[in-house]
Scaffold this motif. Structure first.
Motif, PDB file in Angstrom:
ATOM      1  N   LYS A 194     -37.658  52.671 -42.175  1.00  0.00           N
ATOM      2  CA  LYS A 194     -38.210  54.017 -42.314  1.00  0.00           C
ATOM      3  C   LYS A 194     -39.291  54.055 -43.391  1.00  0.00           C
ATOM      4  O   LYS A 194     -39.546  53.072 -44.078  1.00  0.00           O
ATOM      5  N   GLN A 195     -39.898  55.210 -43.559  1.00  0.00           N
ATOM      6  CA  GLN A 195     -41.044  55.353 -44.461  1.00  0.00           C
ATOM      7  C   GLN A 195     -40.705  54.969 -45.894  1.00  0.00           C
ATOM      8  O   GLN A 195     -41.518  54.361 -46.598  1.00  0.00           O
ATOM      9  N   HIS A 196     -39.533  55.341 -46.359  1.00  0.00           N
ATOM     10  CA  HIS A 196     -39.153  55.092 -47.756  1.00  0.00           C
ATOM     11  C   HIS A 196     -38.212  53.897 -47.900  1.00  0.00           C
ATOM     12  O   HIS A 196     -37.388  53.853 -48.818  1.00  0.00           O
ATOM     13  N   GLU A 197     -38.350  52.922 -47.018  1.00  0.00           N
ATOM     14  CA  GLU A 197     -37.519  51.724 -47.087  1.00  0.00           C
ATOM     15  C   GLU A 197     -37.765  50.958 -48.385  1.00  0.00           C
ATOM     16  O   GLU A 197     -38.898  50.822 -48.838  1.00  0.00           O
ATOM     17  N   CYS A 198     -36.690  50.461 -48.981  1.00  0.00           N
ATOM     18  CA  CYS A 198     -36.815  49.603 -50.158  1.00  0.00           C
ATOM     19  C   CYS A 198     -35.549  48.782 -50.301  1.00  0.00           C
ATOM     20  O   CYS A 198     -34.500  49.131 -49.761  1.00  0.00           O
ATOM     21  N   SER A 199     -35.646  47.679 -51.010  1.00  0.00           N
ATOM     22  CA  SER A 199     -34.463  46.865 -51.319  1.00  0.00           C
ATOM     23  C   SER A 199     -34.529  46.491 -52.789  1.00  0.00           C
ATOM     24  O   SER A 199     -35.591  46.123 -53.294  1.00  0.00           O
ATOM     25  N   ILE A 200     -33.405  46.618 -53.476  1.00  0.00           N
ATOM     26  CA  ILE A 200     -33.318  46.356 -54.903  1.00  0.00           C
ATOM     27  C   ILE A 200     -32.332  45.222 -55.105  1.00  0.00           C
ATOM     28  O   ILE A 200     -31.125  45.378 -54.873  1.00  0.00           O
ATOM     29  N   ALA A 201     -32.833  44.071 -55.513  1.00  0.00           N
ATOM     30  CA  ALA A 201     -31.998  42.901 -55.741  1.00  0.00           C
ATOM     31  C   ALA A 201     -31.792  42.725 -57.236  1.00  0.00           C
ATOM     32  O   ALA A 201     -32.727  42.445 -57.986  1.00  0.00           O
ATOM     33  N   THR A 202     -30.553  42.911 -57.683  1.00  0.00           N
ATOM     34  CA  THR A 202     -30.251  42.828 -59.111  1.00  0.00           C
ATOM     35  C   THR A 202     -28.761  42.495 -59.254  1.00  0.00           C
ATOM     36  O   THR A 202     -28.273  41.567 -58.633  1.00  0.00           O
ATOM     37  N   THR A 203     -28.058  43.212 -60.089  1.00  0.00           N
ATOM     38  CA  THR A 203     -26.610  43.080 -60.229  1.00  0.00           C
ATOM     39  C   THR A 203     -25.980  44.428 -59.895  1.00  0.00           C
ATOM     40  O   THR A 203     -26.682  45.439 -59.769  1.00  0.00           O
ATOM     41  N   LEU A 204     -24.655  44.462 -59.794  1.00  0.00           N
ATOM     42  CA  LEU A 204     -23.996  45.737 -59.530  1.00  0.00           C
ATOM     43  C   LEU A 204     -24.268  46.741 -60.651  1.00  0.00           C
ATOM     44  O   LEU A 204     -24.528  47.920 -60.392  1.00  0.00           O
ATOM     45  N   ALA A 205     -24.237  46.280 -61.890  1.00  0.00           N
ATOM     46  CA  ALA A 205     -24.553  47.170 -63.010  1.00  0.00           C
ATOM     47  C   ALA A 205     -26.011  47.604 -62.954  1.00  0.00           C
ATOM     48  O   ALA A 205     -26.343  48.761 -63.257  1.00  0.00           O
ATOM     49  N   GLY A 206     -26.881  46.692 -62.565  1.00  0.00           N
ATOM     50  CA  GLY A 206     -28.293  47.033 -62.431  1.00  0.00           C
ATOM     51  C   GLY A 206     -28.523  48.083 -61.367  1.00  0.00           C
ATOM     52  O   GLY A 206     -29.374  48.967 -61.522  1.00  0.00           O
ATOM     53  N   LEU A 207     -27.768  48.021 -60.284  1.00  0.00           N
ATOM     54  CA  LEU A 207     -27.879  49.032 -59.235  1.00  0.00           C
ATOM     55  C   LEU A 207     -27.399  50.387 -59.726  1.00  0.00           C
ATOM     56  O   LEU A 207     -27.977  51.427 -59.375  1.00  0.00           O
ATOM     57  N   GLN A 208     -26.359  50.390 -60.542  1.00  0.00           N
ATOM     58  CA  GLN A 208     -25.909  51.651 -61.137  1.00  0.00           C
ATOM     59  C   GLN A 208     -27.015  52.277 -61.972  1.00  0.00           C
ATOM     60  O   GLN A 208     -27.277  53.481 -61.882  1.00  0.00           O
ATOM     61  N   ASP A 209     -27.662  51.473 -62.788  1.00  0.00           N
ATOM     62  CA  ASP A 209     -28.744  51.972 -63.633  1.00  0.00           C
ATOM     63  C   ASP A 209     -29.906  52.480 -62.791  1.00  0.00           C
ATOM     64  O   ASP A 209     -30.496  53.532 -63.082  1.00  0.00           O
ATOM     65  N   TRP A 210     -30.253  51.740 -61.750  1.00  0.00           N
ATOM     66  CA  TRP A 210     -31.358  52.142 -60.879  1.00  0.00           C
ATOM     67  C   TRP A 210     -31.061  53.480 -60.218  1.00  0.00           C
ATOM     68  O   TRP A 210     -31.922  54.366 -60.156  1.00  0.00           O
ATOM     69  N   LEU A 211     -29.837  53.648 -59.748  1.00  0.00           N
ATOM     70  CA  LEU A 211     -29.455  54.883 -59.066  1.00  0.00           C
ATOM     71  C   LEU A 211     -29.430  56.063 -60.043  1.00  0.00           C
ATOM     72  O   LEU A 211     -29.870  57.171 -59.707  1.00  0.00           O
ATOM     73  N   ALA A 212     -28.942  55.833 -61.257  1.00  0.00           N
ATOM     74  CA  ALA A 212     -28.819  56.905 -62.246  1.00  0.00           C
ATOM     75  C   ALA A 212     -30.170  57.360 -62.784  1.00  0.00           C
ATOM     76  O   ALA A 212     -30.293  58.483 -63.290  1.00  0.00           O
TER      77      ALA A 212
END
Length: 281
Positions: A194-212
């Motif tokens: 979709k238009q806003h497709e993205c993938s974030i490769a990091t750690t589980l904690a890093g994903l928490q930070d990205w989402l917050a």
């Protein structure tokens, strides 16, 4: 060989980008007698875009079992039907397997028309080993059950794949960090094709930070790919998994789960669990 001229086609449809709709899939949907769709309103928009006028009938988890007999009668009489889901490849965390199984048992030919799949698309961009992986679909909605299921997967060495909804993503990541540790490698794939497709490769904690960091990031559809445990606990040591489970589920439940995935008896694990509870208190 099949016993009937009718055929059940299992047809993949776009996840988001309509250009992913194969010519073969469009042809089949235009030729069959009827299309069985999870949500007819949703599928009507797709079919209208391609001027496919084949009649639609709903087939979802609440009516599938009741409609199998009627659909089998049509298939064995020589009609061809197509099964689609709201998006992607049918039967991947979607209804339909009961109809497929019944059709096969009745001697009806079942043919896959492959195409888009969020599962394989996410794996292809996650940067994790894909020679062996575990697909868990959607985890339980309730926290206790979700944590218990994640606890069962702590020692799993294969790549793990989860689907998750926007309103549960934050809680799911928090539980994953609790069970797997914040340093476990993970990739979050959002809005595939979709238009806003993205993938974030990091750690589980890093994903928490990205989402917050931005509330808008929690909007959309998600696939979470988590690295397998690089150093799983020794197979003969049930304590790590048992300790994790005891923090969230009753002793009997924890003992039953650990006994199922280990070489130890349920009575042995139950006794160990009681000892661990006494030590904790």
């Amino acid at each position: 060989m099949t016993d009937h001229d009718g055929c059940l086609y299992v047809v993949a449809t776009p996840i988001g980008n309509l250009s992913d709709f194969s010519e073969r899939a469009r042809t089949i949907l235009g030729q069959v007698t009827q299309i069985l769709a999870e949500d007819t309103r949703h599928s009507y928009r797709l079919l209208s875009h391609y001027a496919i006028t084949t009649p639609l009938q709903s087939l979802h988890e609440h009516n599938e079992q009741q409609r199998i007999e009627q659909l089998l009668a049509r298939l064995t009489a020589g009609e061809s039907l197509a099964l689609i889901s709201d998006a992607g490849t049918p039967l991947i965390s979607d209804p339909g397997y009961r109809l497929v199984r019944a059709a096969q048992a009745a001697g009806v030919r079942v043919v896959a028309i492959p195409g888009p799949s969020a599962l394989t698309a996410a794996l292809s961009v996650a940067g994790q080993p894909t020679d062996r992986f575990v697909f868990e679909g959607y985890l339980p909605a309730k926290q206790a059950a979700r944590r218990a299921r994640l606890a069962e997967l702590v020692a799993e060495p294969r790549t793990l794949v989860f689907y998750e909804t926007p309103h549960r993503l934050s809680a799911m990541l928090a539980d994953a960090v609790t069970q797997f540790g914040g340093s476990r490698e993970a990739t979050l794939v959002k809005e595939l094709t979709k238009q806003h497709e993205c993938s974030i490769a990091t750690t589980l904690a890093g994903l928490q930070d990205w989402l917050a960091a931005d509330a808008r990031r929690g909007q959309g559809e998600f696939v979470l790919v988590v690295a397998g445990n690089p150093q799983p606990p020794a197979a003969d040591d049930p304590r790590p998994l048992l300790r994790s489970l005891l923090a969230h589920v009753p002793v009997k439940t924890a003992a039953a789960i650990v006994a199922e995935v280990s070489a130890h008896s349920k009575n042995e694990i139950y006794k160990l669990a009681l000892e661990m509870m006494e030590e904790r208190s």
